[in-house]
Design a protein around this motif. Structure first.
Motif, PDB file in Angstrom:
ATOM      1  N   UNK A 195       0.800  -1.223   0.000  1.00 50.81           N
ATOM      2  CA  UNK A 195       0.000   0.000   0.000  1.00 50.81           C
ATOM      3  C   UNK A 195       0.835   1.277   0.000  1.00 50.81           C
ATOM      4  N   UNK A 196       2.078   1.203   0.523  1.00 47.60           N
ATOM      5  CA  UNK A 196       2.864   2.425   0.668  1.00 47.60           C
ATOM      6  C   UNK A 196       4.256   2.357   0.058  1.00 47.60           C
ATOM      7  N   UNK A 197       4.739   1.157  -0.215  1.00 42.41           N
ATOM      8  CA  UNK A 197       6.069   1.021  -0.796  1.00 42.41           C
ATOM      9  C   UNK A 197       7.060   0.399   0.163  1.00 42.41           C
ATOM     10  N   UNK A 198       8.078  -0.224  -0.401  1.00 38.60           N
ATOM     11  CA  UNK A 198       9.073  -0.916   0.417  1.00 38.60           C
ATOM     12  C   UNK A 198       9.892   0.040   1.276  1.00 38.60           C
ATOM     13  N   UNK A 199      10.010   1.299   0.846  1.00 43.95           N
ATOM     14  CA  UNK A 199      10.776   2.262   1.649  1.00 43.95           C
ATOM     15  C   UNK A 199      10.135   2.502   3.003  1.00 43.95           C
ATOM     16  N   UNK A 200       8.828   2.238   3.104  1.00 41.50           N
ATOM     17  CA  UNK A 200       8.116   2.458   4.366  1.00 41.50           C
ATOM     18  C   UNK A 200       8.208   1.274   5.322  1.00 41.50           C
ATOM     19  N   UNK A 201       8.805   0.187   4.859  1.00 41.20           N
ATOM     20  CA  UNK A 201       8.973  -0.987   5.727  1.00 41.20           C
ATOM     21  C   UNK A 201      10.233  -0.805   6.559  1.00 41.20           C
TER      22      UNK A 201
ATOM     23  N   UNK B 294      16.776  -4.728   6.192  1.00 41.94           N
ATOM     24  CA  UNK B 294      16.872  -5.236   4.823  1.00 41.94           C
ATOM     25  C   UNK B 294      16.267  -6.635   4.711  1.00 41.94           C
ATOM     26  N   UNK B 295      16.468  -7.444   5.749  1.00 45.50           N
ATOM     27  CA  UNK B 295      15.891  -8.788   5.744  1.00 45.50           C
ATOM     28  C   UNK B 295      14.367  -8.726   5.775  1.00 45.50           C
ATOM     29  N   UNK B 296      13.833  -7.793   6.557  1.00 47.48           N
ATOM     30  CA  UNK B 296      12.377  -7.658   6.653  1.00 47.48           C
ATOM     31  C   UNK B 296      11.795  -7.150   5.333  1.00 47.48           C
ATOM     32  N   UNK B 297      12.465  -6.204   4.700  1.00 43.00           N
ATOM     33  CA  UNK B 297      12.011  -5.682   3.409  1.00 43.00           C
ATOM     34  C   UNK B 297      11.966  -6.808   2.373  1.00 43.00           C
ATOM     35  N   UNK B 298      13.028  -7.608   2.313  1.00 41.44           N
ATOM     36  CA  UNK B 298      13.093  -8.702   1.348  1.00 41.44           C
ATOM     37  C   UNK B 298      12.011  -9.740   1.621  1.00 41.44           C
ATOM     38  N   UNK B 299      11.780 -10.038   2.891  1.00 42.24           N
ATOM     39  CA  UNK B 299      10.757 -11.020   3.245  1.00 42.24           C
ATOM     40  C   UNK B 299       9.359 -10.497   2.922  1.00 42.24           C
TER      41      UNK B 299
ATOM     42  N   UNK C 225      16.381  -2.941  -5.587  1.00 43.32           N
ATOM     43  CA  UNK C 225      17.292  -4.093  -5.574  1.00 43.32           C
ATOM     44  C   UNK C 225      18.648  -3.768  -6.190  1.00 43.32           C
ATOM     45  N   UNK C 226      18.731  -2.661  -6.909  1.00 44.24           N
ATOM     46  CA  UNK C 226      20.026  -2.251  -7.455  1.00 44.24           C
ATOM     47  C   UNK C 226      21.013  -1.932  -6.336  1.00 44.24           C
ATOM     48  N   UNK C 227      20.465  -1.545  -5.176  1.00 46.98           N
ATOM     49  CA  UNK C 227      21.324  -1.113  -4.070  1.00 46.98           C
ATOM     50  C   UNK C 227      21.243  -2.044  -2.860  1.00 46.98           C
ATOM     51  N   UNK C 228      20.342  -3.026  -2.909  1.00 52.75           N
ATOM     52  CA  UNK C 228      20.118  -3.883  -1.749  1.00 52.75           C
ATOM     53  C   UNK C 228      20.282  -5.348  -2.162  1.00 52.75           C
ATOM     54  N   UNK C 229      21.421  -5.950  -1.869  1.00 52.59           N
ATOM     55  CA  UNK C 229      21.713  -7.324  -2.316  1.00 52.59           C
ATOM     56  C   UNK C 229      20.703  -8.361  -1.847  1.00 52.59           C
ATOM     57  N   UNK C 230      20.244  -8.242  -0.597  1.00 52.88           N
ATOM     58  CA  UNK C 230      19.290  -9.234  -0.082  1.00 52.88           C
ATOM     59  C   UNK C 230      17.990  -9.171  -0.883  1.00 52.88           C
ATOM     60  N   UNK C 231      17.521  -7.963  -1.133  1.00 56.46           N
ATOM     61  CA  UNK C 231      16.304  -7.801  -1.929  1.00 56.46           C
ATOM     62  C   UNK C 231      16.534  -8.250  -3.366  1.00 56.46           C
ATOM     63  N   UNK C 232      17.722  -7.977  -3.895  1.00 62.13           N
ATOM     64  CA  UNK C 232      18.023  -8.391  -5.273  1.00 62.13           C
ATOM     65  C   UNK C 232      17.895  -9.898  -5.422  1.00 62.13           C
ATOM     66  N   UNK C 233      18.360 -10.648  -4.438  1.00 65.19           N
ATOM     67  CA  UNK C 233      18.252 -12.111  -4.498  1.00 65.19           C
ATOM     68  C   UNK C 233      16.794 -12.552  -4.469  1.00 65.19           C
TER      69      UNK C 233
ATOM     70  N   UNK D  53      14.153 -10.769  -5.447  1.00 66.35           N
ATOM     71  CA  UNK D  53      13.517 -10.402  -6.712  1.00 66.35           C
ATOM     72  C   UNK D  53      13.829 -11.456  -7.775  1.00 66.35           C
ATOM     73  N   UNK D  54      15.098 -11.858  -7.864  1.00 69.88           N
ATOM     74  CA  UNK D  54      15.485 -12.881  -8.833  1.00 69.88           C
ATOM     75  C   UNK D  54      14.765 -14.194  -8.554  1.00 69.88           C
ATOM     76  N   UNK D  55      14.638 -14.537  -7.287  1.00 73.08           N
ATOM     77  CA  UNK D  55      13.963 -15.771  -6.892  1.00 73.08           C
ATOM     78  C   UNK D  55      12.493 -15.739  -7.288  1.00 73.08           C
ATOM     79  N   UNK D  56      11.840 -14.610  -7.062  1.00 71.39           N
ATOM     80  CA  UNK D  56      10.418 -14.491  -7.399  1.00 71.39           C
ATOM     81  C   UNK D  56      10.197 -14.429  -8.903  1.00 71.39           C
ATOM     82  N   UNK D  57      11.138 -13.839  -9.630  1.00 71.67           N
ATOM     83  CA  UNK D  57      11.028 -13.835 -11.094  1.00 71.67           C
ATOM     84  C   UNK D  57      11.112 -15.257 -11.640  1.00 71.67           C
TER      85      UNK D  57
END
Length: 216
Positions: free
Chosen positions: A31-37, A61-66, A119-127, A129-133
């Protein structure tokens, strides 16, 4: 009058508490974006101390990715269930497009755009995103392969066809923040027409197919 029983807080299991944290974070992300997590924000949502959130997720970062993973997995399961006993591949593909075109899909479209950017700047999230793709590619490829085996679809490369369809959907989703009122019908239907062309279906097949009833 309050009793001691009413004042007593129910102690949740670690599994239930973690699930509650992730579910809340996923809702905020949608509803608000990952930056708000953030740990503080989720603590406020749950009326607990930030230290409780950091106990389960030491890093924001772990919570954002999850949160992203849970939201996107929920989306995939809703759009294209892994188990499909209530209809044919053509019906499930038609259902997939019908649900993807609705306004309810806009939030998840924005979330994907948001996640890919961050995900360009956050490795945990990048992984994640790739997993979900990969999960999306696999799920749609599986449906297409089933359709080929049953003689409903025609394609020599189900994986490439799945990716083609998803790329078009992603492109259309990039317009989730713009006014769709003047979008030409040919553009609105681009993902469907791509699927019909690549799968050897007569034009209009997916729009005219009765959708399967799928229990909630």
């Amino acid at each position: 009058m309050s009793s001691s029983v009413e004042r007593k807080r129910v102690r949740k299991t670690p599994e239930a508490r973690r699930a509650e944290i992730v579910e809340t974070a996923a809702r905020v992300a949608l509803t608000e974006g990952l930056e708000c997590v953030t740990l503080r924000r989720i603590a406020e949502e749950l009326a607990v101390r930030p230290g409780l959130i950091s106990h389960y997720f030491p890093s924001a970062e772990d919570l954002v990715a999850e949160a992203f993973a849970v939201a996107s997995t929920g989306e995939l399961d809703s759009l294209l269930p892994a188990e499909r006993p209530h209809g044919t591949p053509v019906q499930y593909l038609a259902r997939y497009f019908a649900l993807s075109a609705g306004e309810a899909y806009d939030d998840i479209s924005r979330l994907w755009i948001n996640a890919r950017h961050l995900s360009r700047y956050r490795p945990v999230l990048r992984d994640r995103v790739a997993e979900q793709e990969r999960a999306s590619d696999d799920r749609l490829e599986g449906l297409i392969r089933e359709g080929v085996e049953r003689g409903e679809f025609r394609t020599d490369d189900p994986r490439t066809t799945a990716i083609q369809i998803l790329v078009v959907l992603d492109g259309l989703g990039a317009h989730a923040n713009t006014d769709r009122g003047n979008r030409p019908e040919a553009v609105t239907r681009m993902a469907v027409t791509t699927a019909e062309r690549e799968l050897g279906l007569p034009a209009g097949t997916l729009a005219g197919t009765e959708l399967p009833g799928v229990p909630d």
